[in-house]
Write an enzyme that holds these catalytic residues in place. Sequence first.
Site, PDB file in Angstrom:
ATOM      1  N   GLU A 188      55.248  40.564  36.407  1.00 34.45           N
ATOM      2  CA  GLU A 188      53.851  40.140  36.244  1.00 34.45           C
ATOM      3  C   GLU A 188      53.523  40.064  34.760  1.00 34.45           C
ATOM      4  O   GLU A 188      53.931  40.940  33.985  1.00 34.45           O
ATOM      5  CB  GLU A 188      52.913  41.133  36.938  1.00 34.45           C
ATOM      6  N   ALA A 194      42.819  36.283  37.849  1.00 34.13           N
ATOM      7  CA  ALA A 194      41.825  37.169  38.478  1.00 34.13           C
ATOM      8  C   ALA A 194      42.327  37.731  39.813  1.00 34.13           C
ATOM      9  O   ALA A 194      41.928  38.835  40.212  1.00 34.13           O
ATOM     10  CB  ALA A 194      40.511  36.422  38.671  1.00 34.13           C
ATOM     11  N   TYR A 247      43.096  35.324  25.098  1.00 36.27           N
ATOM     12  CA  TYR A 247      44.159  34.538  25.726  1.00 36.27           C
ATOM     13  C   TYR A 247      45.023  33.745  24.755  1.00 36.27           C
ATOM     14  O   TYR A 247      45.974  33.094  25.176  1.00 36.27           O
ATOM     15  CB  TYR A 247      43.544  33.605  26.780  1.00 36.27           C
ATOM     16  N   HIS A 273      50.380  39.190  31.746  1.00 37.30           N
ATOM     17  CA  HIS A 273      48.997  38.906  31.356  1.00 37.30           C
ATOM     18  C   HIS A 273      48.992  38.547  29.884  1.00 37.30           C
ATOM     19  O   HIS A 273      49.666  39.204  29.085  1.00 37.30           O
ATOM     20  CB  HIS A 273      48.094  40.117  31.612  1.00 37.30           C
ATOM     21  N   ASP A 294      51.268  41.136  49.067  1.00 38.31           N
ATOM     22  CA  ASP A 294      52.158  41.153  50.234  1.00 38.31           C
ATOM     23  C   ASP A 294      53.225  40.065  50.127  1.00 38.31           C
ATOM     24  O   ASP A 294      54.387  40.285  50.486  1.00 38.31           O
ATOM     25  CB  ASP A 294      51.360  40.982  51.530  1.00 38.31           C
ATOM     26  N   HIS A 316      43.549  41.411  40.404  1.00 38.73           N
ATOM     27  CA  HIS A 316      42.680  42.565  40.576  1.00 38.73           C
ATOM     28  C   HIS A 316      42.256  42.801  42.025  1.00 38.73           C
ATOM     29  O   HIS A 316      41.695  43.850  42.325  1.00 38.73           O
ATOM     30  CB  HIS A 316      41.458  42.412  39.664  1.00 38.73           C
ATOM     31  N   PRO A 331      44.310  31.231  39.096  1.00 37.71           N
ATOM     32  CA  PRO A 331      43.095  30.483  38.820  1.00 37.71           C
ATOM     33  C   PRO A 331      42.642  30.499  37.362  1.00 37.71           C
ATOM     34  O   PRO A 331      42.743  31.516  36.677  1.00 37.71           O
ATOM     35  CB  PRO A 331      42.029  31.159  39.707  1.00 37.71           C
ATOM     36  N   ASN A 332      42.174  29.327  36.955  1.00 39.41           N
ATOM     37  CA  ASN A 332      41.603  29.090  35.621  1.00 39.41           C
ATOM     38  C   ASN A 332      42.632  29.046  34.496  1.00 39.41           C
ATOM     39  O   ASN A 332      42.274  28.786  33.347  1.00 39.41           O
ATOM     40  CB  ASN A 332      40.492  30.105  35.298  1.00 39.41           C
ATOM     41  N   SER A 353      46.263  38.699  28.023  1.00 36.84           N
ATOM     42  CA  SER A 353      45.417  39.703  27.368  1.00 36.84           C
ATOM     43  C   SER A 353      45.901  41.108  27.721  1.00 36.84           C
ATOM     44  O   SER A 353      46.665  41.295  28.680  1.00 36.84           O
ATOM     45  CB  SER A 353      43.959  39.532  27.820  1.00 36.84           C
ATOM     46  N   ASN A 405      51.590  35.187  36.644  1.00 36.95           N
ATOM     47  CA  ASN A 405      50.294  35.626  36.112  1.00 36.95           C
ATOM     48  C   ASN A 405      49.275  35.301  37.207  1.00 36.95           C
ATOM     49  O   ASN A 405      48.794  34.174  37.291  1.00 36.95           O
ATOM     50  CB  ASN A 405      49.948  34.893  34.810  1.00 36.95           C
ATOM     51  N   ARG A 443      40.412  46.177  28.485  1.00 35.52           N
ATOM     52  CA  ARG A 443      39.266  45.313  28.775  1.00 35.52           C
ATOM     53  C   ARG A 443      38.317  45.982  29.781  1.00 35.52           C
ATOM     54  O   ARG A 443      38.337  47.186  29.962  1.00 35.52           O
ATOM     55  CB  ARG A 443      39.781  43.959  29.264  1.00 35.52           C
ATOM     56  N   ARG A 497      39.607  28.685  27.180  1.00 31.43           N
ATOM     57  CA  ARG A 497      39.175  30.071  27.412  1.00 31.43           C
ATOM     58  C   ARG A 497      39.132  30.849  26.094  1.00 31.43           C
ATOM     59  O   ARG A 497      39.519  30.340  25.047  1.00 31.43           O
ATOM     60  CB  ARG A 497      40.090  30.718  28.463  1.00 31.43           C
TER      61      ARG A 497
HETATM   62  C1  DQA Z   1      44.650  37.377  32.856  1.00 34.06           C
HETATM   63  C2  DQA Z   1      43.684  38.569  32.908  1.00 34.06           C
HETATM   64  C3  DQA Z   1      42.750  38.469  34.095  1.00 34.06           C
HETATM   65  O1  DQA Z   1      41.851  39.564  34.122  1.00 34.06           O
HETATM   66  C4  DQA Z   1      41.923  37.196  34.029  1.00 34.06           C
HETATM   67  O2  DQA Z   1      41.118  37.056  35.177  1.00 34.06           O
HETATM   68  C5  DQA Z   1      42.752  35.982  33.800  1.00 34.06           C
HETATM   69  C6  DQA Z   1      43.901  36.050  32.904  1.00 34.06           C
HETATM   70  C7  DQA Z   1      45.503  37.389  31.564  1.00 34.06           C
HETATM   71  O3  DQA Z   1      46.468  36.624  31.518  1.00 34.06           O
HETATM   72  O4  DQA Z   1      45.189  38.115  30.613  1.00 34.06           O
HETATM   73  O5  DQA Z   1      42.424  34.891  34.277  1.00 34.06           O
HETATM   74  O6  DQA Z   1      45.540  37.468  33.950  1.00 34.06           O
END
Ligand code: DQA
Length: 142
Positions: free
Chosen positions: A95, A74, A22, A97, A84, A77, A9-10, A99, A71, A104, A17
């Site tokens: 995986e 959110a 990011y 990220h 699963d 978390h 998401p996002n 950031s 990735n 953080r 962002r």
């Molecule tokens: C993220 C880190 C997450 O905490 C955040 O909610 C994201 C992006 C990252 O790529 O740093 O949407 O996964």
Amino acid sequence: MRILVVNGPNLNMLEKRDATHYGSFSLGMIEESLSGTFPEIEFEMYQSNIEGEIVGKLQSADANYNGIVINPAAYSHYSLAIRDALELCNIPKIEVHLSNIHGREEFRQHSVTAAACNGVVAGLKEISYIAAVFALNKMING
Ligand code: DQA
């Protein structure tokens, strides 16, 4: 060789962002940089804001791809459903990220999905994706 790149998401709004965390790449630019760096690899860039859609995509991954970069954004978390689904994937998965989640807010410092992956790359902005594909390529092709 086919790599599935799953974005949660996002991440479709990446260019809007916080660039401090990011970076300044859009998802489209990340895809271009992956294809430019690894011309021999076929990438499918998948993005969804919906947990169940990501689960469905992961359930079909074994049959269609050689490896996964994910990735979960959110969902990293708290999504046990995505964790699963990752556990059910028998192909290598990393995986990523953008950031450095470890530096953080406390709620971002733990990923429930990471344990279901072979490894994690965090904090390198768009380079996190390149590093993950480099590692997958080594794991798959030696
Ligand atoms: C993220 C880190 C997450 O905490 C955040 O909610 C994201 C992006 C990252 O790529 O740093 O949407 O996964």
